[in-house]
Design a protein around this motif. Structure first.
Motif, PDB file in Angstrom:
ATOM      1  N   PRO A   1      -3.592  12.035  12.014  1.00 55.48           N
ATOM      2  CA  PRO A   1      -4.428  13.120  12.536  1.00 55.48           C
ATOM      3  C   PRO A   1      -4.443  14.373  11.669  1.00 55.48           C
ATOM      4  O   PRO A   1      -5.352  15.192  11.799  1.00 55.48           O
ATOM      5  N   ASN A   2      -3.467  14.531  10.772  1.00 55.29           N
ATOM      6  CA  ASN A   2      -3.429  15.719   9.911  1.00 55.29           C
ATOM      7  C   ASN A   2      -3.991  15.460   8.521  1.00 55.29           C
ATOM      8  O   ASN A   2      -3.918  16.318   7.641  1.00 55.29           O
ATOM      9  N   GLY A   3      -4.539  14.264   8.307  1.00 51.89           N
ATOM     10  CA  GLY A   3      -5.119  13.943   7.012  1.00 51.89           C
ATOM     11  C   GLY A   3      -4.073  13.636   5.966  1.00 51.89           C
ATOM     12  O   GLY A   3      -2.953  13.255   6.273  1.00 51.89           O
ATOM     13  N   GLY A   4      -4.461  13.792   4.684  1.00 52.90           N
ATOM     14  CA  GLY A   4      -3.560  13.514   3.568  1.00 52.90           C
ATOM     15  C   GLY A   4      -4.160  12.497   2.627  1.00 52.90           C
ATOM     16  O   GLY A   4      -5.375  12.309   2.580  1.00 52.90           O
ATOM     17  N   ARG A   5      -3.300  11.825   1.876  1.00 52.02           N
ATOM     18  CA  ARG A   5      -3.751  10.826   0.907  1.00 52.02           C
ATOM     19  C   ARG A   5      -4.133   9.523   1.587  1.00 52.02           C
ATOM     20  O   ARG A   5      -5.023   8.809   1.156  1.00 52.02           O
ATOM     21  N   GLY A   6      -3.409   9.188   2.654  1.00 49.49           N
ATOM     22  CA  GLY A   6      -3.668   7.936   3.348  1.00 49.49           C
ATOM     23  C   GLY A   6      -2.838   6.800   2.790  1.00 49.49           C
ATOM     24  O   GLY A   6      -1.952   6.996   1.951  1.00 49.49           O
ATOM     25  N   LEU A   7      -3.129   5.611   3.268  1.00 55.25           N
ATOM     26  CA  LEU A   7      -2.443   4.396   2.830  1.00 55.25           C
ATOM     27  C   LEU A   7      -3.308   3.651   1.826  1.00 55.25           C
ATOM     28  O   LEU A   7      -4.527   3.834   1.784  1.00 55.25           O
ATOM     29  N   THR A   8      -2.681   2.779   1.030  1.00 55.53           N
ATOM     30  CA  THR A   8      -3.435   1.952   0.096  1.00 55.53           C
ATOM     31  C   THR A   8      -4.214   0.912   0.903  1.00 55.53           C
ATOM     32  O   THR A   8      -3.614   0.115   1.617  1.00 55.53           O
ATOM     33  N   LEU A   9      -5.532   0.939   0.792  1.00 53.22           N
ATOM     34  CA  LEU A   9      -6.362  -0.038   1.489  1.00 53.22           C
ATOM     35  C   LEU A   9      -6.449  -1.329   0.698  1.00 53.22           C
ATOM     36  O   LEU A   9      -6.401  -2.422   1.240  1.00 53.22           O
ATOM     37  N   ILE A  10      -6.615  -1.197  -0.624  1.00 49.89           N
ATOM     38  CA  ILE A  10      -6.742  -2.351  -1.513  1.00 49.89           C
ATOM     39  C   ILE A  10      -6.157  -1.971  -2.871  1.00 49.89           C
ATOM     40  O   ILE A  10      -6.284  -0.827  -3.310  1.00 49.89           O
ATOM     41  N   ASP A  11      -5.493  -2.929  -3.518  1.00 50.15           N
ATOM     42  CA  ASP A  11      -4.918  -2.713  -4.843  1.00 50.15           C
ATOM     43  C   ASP A  11      -6.028  -2.900  -5.878  1.00 50.15           C
ATOM     44  O   ASP A  11      -6.691  -3.940  -5.894  1.00 50.15           O
ATOM     45  N   LEU A  12      -6.238  -1.907  -6.720  1.00 52.73           N
ATOM     46  CA  LEU A  12      -7.344  -1.932  -7.677  1.00 52.73           C
ATOM     47  C   LEU A  12      -6.856  -2.123  -9.105  1.00 52.73           C
ATOM     48  O   LEU A  12      -5.818  -1.595  -9.492  1.00 52.73           O
TER      49      LEU A  12
END
Length: 196
Positions: free
Chosen positions: A121-132
């Motif tokens: 809820p406070n935002g940020g970088r987030g989690l890795t969705l997919i390895d690129l």
């Protein structure tokens, strides 16, 4: 905004449809060098998946994005040169039945349960969705139940769509933050959409 800041204004504050409208900058104060990137109107409890082209993303509720500041608030952390993808609306209903589909510029598709993501809820970088791979980028994200459509171009630049369900879709299933599997070579992907 293009820099990952979020701005909010009440829908009732928007000019009516019978006039000439107003510039968005009369409602919010954009930072210098920032462009409005995406617009969305939804109730406060609407779940969204926000993501950037570097492959990171996070789950939020629309209410998490609300701010009283005309200058908005920093929310999604983006690296230099990273783009912001359109917000993905999470369908209503039981979360256990929902899946995430990540499509890359190189034509790799990865699907996994939405439960592998958590609300931030406070935002940020987030989690890795997919390895690129180093020269690849996240192109599009969808949240779906049973099927997705990959929209792109085929031979000669003609529009082409591919519907993936059942075994064809299961071939791309994996865990969050994996590389995914390449689509068939006859389509140059542009975006992935839910087909439920």
């Amino acid at each position: 905004g293009s820099n990952g800041r979020v701005y909010s204004t009440a829908v009732g504050a928007l000019p009516g449809g019978r006039g000439d409208g107003q510039p968005i900058t009369t409602l919010i104060d954009l930072e210098s060098g920032t462009q409005p990137a995406h617009y969305l109107a939804a109730p406060a409890d609407q779940a969204l998946l926000l993501a950037g082209t570097a492959g990171f993303g996070l789950l939020v509720l629309m209410g998490d994005l609300a701010t009283r500041q005309r200058g908005g608030k920093a929310f999604l952390s983006l690296e230099v040169g990273e783009g912001l993808l359109p917000p993905t609306v999470v369908p209503a209903g039981p979360a256990e039945s929902l899946q995430v589909a990540c499509l890359t510029l190189a034509g790799r598709l990865l699907t996994y349960p939405l439960a592998e993501l958590k609300r931030q809820p406070n935002g940020g970088r987030g989690l890795t969705l997919i390895d690129l791979e180093p020269k690849d980028a996240l192109l599009s994200v969808a949240v779906f139940r049973q099927a997705v459509r990959v929209v792109g171009t085929g031979r000669g630049g003609k529009p082409k769509e591919e519907l993936l369900r059942g075994a064809a879709l299961a071939a791309h299933a994996g865990k969050r933050a994996r590389k995914g599997r390449a689509l068939e070579a006859s389509i140059k992907p542009l975006r992935v959409l839910t087909a439920d």
